[in-house]
Design an enzyme around this catalytic site. Structure first.
Site, PDB file in Angstrom:
ATOM      1  CG  HIS A 140      -1.815   1.164   1.325  1.00  0.00           C
ATOM      2  ND1 HIS A 140      -2.811   1.402   0.392  1.00  0.00           N
ATOM      3  CD2 HIS A 140      -1.879   2.175   2.217  1.00  0.00           C
ATOM      4  CE1 HIS A 140      -3.459   2.504   0.727  1.00  0.00           C
ATOM      5  NE2 HIS A 140      -2.916   2.994   1.830  1.00  0.00           N
ATOM      6  CE  LYS A 161      -0.673   5.894   1.505  1.00  0.00           C
ATOM      7  NZ  LYS A 161      -1.615   6.032   2.642  1.00  0.00           N
ATOM      8  CG  ASP A 179      -5.106   2.023  -3.019  1.00  0.00           C
ATOM      9  OD1 ASP A 179      -4.986   2.314  -1.812  1.00  0.00           O
ATOM     10  OD2 ASP A 179      -5.832   1.115  -3.428  1.00  0.00           O
ATOM     11  NE  ARG A 245      15.480  19.751  15.199  1.00  0.00           N
ATOM     12  CZ  ARG A 245      15.301  20.803  16.012  1.00  0.00           C
ATOM     13  NH1 ARG A 245      15.158  20.613  17.309  1.00  0.00           N
ATOM     14  NH2 ARG A 245      15.273  22.035  15.522  1.00  0.00           N
TER      15      ARG A 245
END
Length: 310
Positions: A140, A161, A179, A245
């Site tokens: 997916h 998404k 999908d 980060r």
């Protein structure tokens, strides 16, 4: 279960001319993504013969056969075509002789010809069969071509998404699939993603429904397949979780035994996922070209600290 390619599919894809229409090839399949040029077999040596591969006759093999006597030629044809060969392809539009075709029909071996050069045809059919016969899984996600980098966007259902992919398409990038992503392991380094035929070029947007990207944005907005170079996993932002980060150390995810660089992106209101995805793709390309921004910053910090100690 081992899957194969129907011979009829190979004929259509490679645009081959059938020289033995009498041979039924409906049930015939090819299971090995490689070919064989039966040079030694035409000389009479059949030990270790890869008879389960597509057999290709080039100019060298064809010319050698012409030097044989009729009796020897018939003997070799008999031995060769008795093997369970999926098919034989003559390149350069070369025509097999009448005896060869008779033997092929007798033993049920399809024979084809192509006008293409032997080396070019060999490379083309091996490349195509490698993709078609590669190990495959379905996951997916959304696969988009961003600046030539295949970016696989993953995350929970409804996290955004498809919306990120649509924004990328509007910015000039190309959709591969939404999908469901079919991932094939073409080699130990390469994963290729594609769309199932039924959902190709469609995007589902909650609240709107199905959008046909090809019709809406044009053929330049889609592509059939793309290597998977980078994975972006979207997840809900959590105050209690630490996020990378600097990016000094790469994180990876694995598909079919191949590792792919992965970034986990926390989602908060106001974050532009399309720009983040573009930046991740460009940053990945820079690293592939030898420049790492995180390492450059670390180097500057270390140099600055060294100066202060003096």
């Amino acid at each position: 279960m081992e899957h194969g390619i129907r011979l009829s599919e190979i004929v259509e894809k490679m645009d081959l001319k059938n020289l033995t229409p009498e041979v039924d090839m409906i049930e015939k399949e090819v299971f090995i993504p490689d070919v064989n040029r039966p040079a030694l077999q035409l000389a009479g040596f059949f030990d270790h013969f890869d008879s389960n591969r597509v057999q290709i006759i080039g100019n060298v093999e064809y010319t050698y056969v012409q030097t044989l006597t009729e009796e020897r030629r018939e003997e070799i044809y008999e031995k060769l075509l008795q093997h369970p060969i999926p098919c034989i392809v003559f390149c350069r539009d070369m025509e097999p002789d009448k005896v060869f075709l008779e033997k092929a029909i007798k033993y049920g071996v399809p024979v084809f010809k192509t006008p293409k050069q032997t080396s070019g045809f060999t490379a083309e059919i091996i490349r195509w069969m490698n993709v078609r016969l590669a190990p495959c899984i379905s996951i997916h996600g959304v696969l988009v071509d961003v600046y030539g980098i295949g970016v696989l966007i993953m995350g929970e259902s409804g996290i955004g998404k498809s919306e990120a992919a649509l924004e990328l398409i509007k910015r000039g990038h190309r959709l591969v699939t939404d999908d469901v992503v079919e991932i094939r392991k073409v080699s130990e380094e390469t994963l290729v993603g594609s769309a199932p035929d039924i959902t190709k070029h469609f995007i589902e947007l909650r609240g709107i429904g199905i959008v046909d990207v090809k019709s809406m944005f044009g053929v330049q907005s889609v592509r059939e397949t793309q290597n998977i170079d980078l994975v972006i996993t979207l997840e809900e932002w959590s105050r209690d979780k630490e996020y990378d980060r600097l990016g000094l150390e790469e994180e990876y995810t694995e598909f079919l035994g191949n590792k792919v660089v992965c970034h986990r992106i926390p989602i908060r209101p106001g974050r532009n996922l399309a720009i983040i995805t573009e930046s991740a793709a460009v940053n990945y390309r820079q690293k592939q070209m030898g420049y790492n921004a995180a390492q450059e910053l670390y180097k500057r910090v270390q140099e600055n600290l060294a100066k202060k100690r003096k």
